[in-house]
Design an enzyme around this catalytic site. Structure first.
Site, mmCIF file in Angstrom:
data_model
loop_
_atom_site.group_PDB
_atom_site.id
_atom_site.type_symbol
_atom_site.label_atom_id
_atom_site.label_comp_id
_atom_site.label_asym_id
_atom_site.label_seq_id
_atom_site.Cartn_x
_atom_site.Cartn_y
_atom_site.Cartn_z
ATOM 1 N N ASP A 104 22.141 -5.092 4.739
ATOM 2 C CA ASP A 104 23.395 -4.289 4.902
ATOM 3 C C ASP A 104 23.137 -3.060 4.966
ATOM 4 O O ASP A 104 22.998 -2.564 4.695
ATOM 5 C CB ASP A 104 24.162 -4.939 4.057
ATOM 6 C CG ASP A 104 24.747 -6.673 4.135
ATOM 7 O OD1 ASP A 104 24.128 -7.407 5.198
ATOM 8 O OD2 ASP A 104 25.174 -7.282 2.833
HETATM 9 N N1 URA Z 1 21.427 -10.995 1.166
HETATM 10 C C1 URA Z 1 22.579 -9.986 1.140
HETATM 11 O O1 URA Z 1 23.988 -9.954 1.526
HETATM 12 N N2 URA Z 1 22.513 -8.625 1.923
HETATM 13 C C2 URA Z 1 21.329 -8.442 2.706
HETATM 14 O O2 URA Z 1 21.329 -7.329 3.527
HETATM 15 C C3 URA Z 1 20.383 -9.070 3.112
HETATM 16 C C4 URA Z 1 20.590 -10.146 2.569
#
Ligand code: URA
Length: 233
Positions: A104
């Site tokens: 993310d």
């Molecule tokens: N899980 C998440 O919530 N975000 C990420 O970036 C990776 C795994």
């Protein structure tokens, strides 16, 4: 990094003095740009060195590790946001690198890239998915019931079922989470399903690979051994 003339000699195509002439004649290019200076430092692993238009680099694929900072989206292009591709050094520009999976925008840590489409698909295939280890800071404190719920396989608010996962409480508001799949916002949604909103998330490990001393925002090449370890070879 090594000298261009030394690299050309090491291929056994020409003697030192022939190499000098070849360079002088403008027959050698580095990433498509003619280069006549034999003392130029090059990296045959990441740069395309060509003689008379023919690539001399034996490397048929590149796998990179980035220590992603927050604030970059995992995408090859985005009209509004900064993308992780902006963190890839220019010498890899001629490689058609793609991120392996995604982090993310707010998540930091280990993100791989490759220009090998088959490898990319093998690494993100649900059957082959390697363990990914995350460090989270969150609201509340994880307890034995949360650990058991992760181990049993959580069902998220929208009904999505997760594979069994490991939750290791590290202290108040801190946990380590190990997943073997990569659903959208998975760690954040899993933690939220147990009432623990995640404020900070970092991916620290994929299979045997760790960030080591790779600084935030920096990139390094993986060795073939490291790639083989990811593929379980
Ligand atoms: N899980 C998440 O919530 N975000 C990420 O970036 C990776 C795994």
């Amino acid at each position: 990094m090594e000298r261009l003339d030394k690299f050309l000699c090491s291929l056994g195509l020409a003697t030192r003095s022939q190499v000098k002439n070849i360079l002088k004649a403008g027959r050698v290019t580095v990433d498509g740009v003619p280069e006549g200076d034999g003392s130029r430092k090059i990296d045959p692993l990441s740069q395309d060195i060509a003689l008379d238009g023919e690539s001399l680099c034996k490397v048929d694929r590149v796998v990179l590790m980035l220590n992603k900072p927050e604030g970059y989206v995992t995408a090859t292009e985005d009209a509004r946001e900064r993308t992780v591709m902006e963190l890839i050094p220019k010498e890899y520009a001629h490689r058609k690198l793609r991120p392996v999976g995604r982090l993310d925008k707010a998540t930091e840590g280990l993100l791989l890239f490759t220009d090998d489409g088959d490898l990319l698909h093998r690494l993100i295939s649900p059957k082959k998915e390697v363990a990914k280890i995350y460090y989270a800071r969150h609201e509340g404190t994880a307890g034995a019931e949360d650990v058991a719920a992760f181990r049993a396989g959580l069902t998220l608010a929208d009904g999505t079922r997760c594979l069994p996962a490991e939750l290791e409480p590290l202290g108040p508001g801190e946990s380590r989470i190990t997943l073997r799949e990569g659903k959208y916002h998975q760690v954040r949604r899993m933690m939220a399903s147990r009432g623990m909103h995640v404020n900070y998330l970092e991916r620290q490990q994929e299979g045997e690979l760790t960030l080591g001393n790779l600084q935030r925002g920096q990139v390094r090449l993986l060795t073939e051994e490291e790639v083989a370890s990811l593929e379980g070879k």
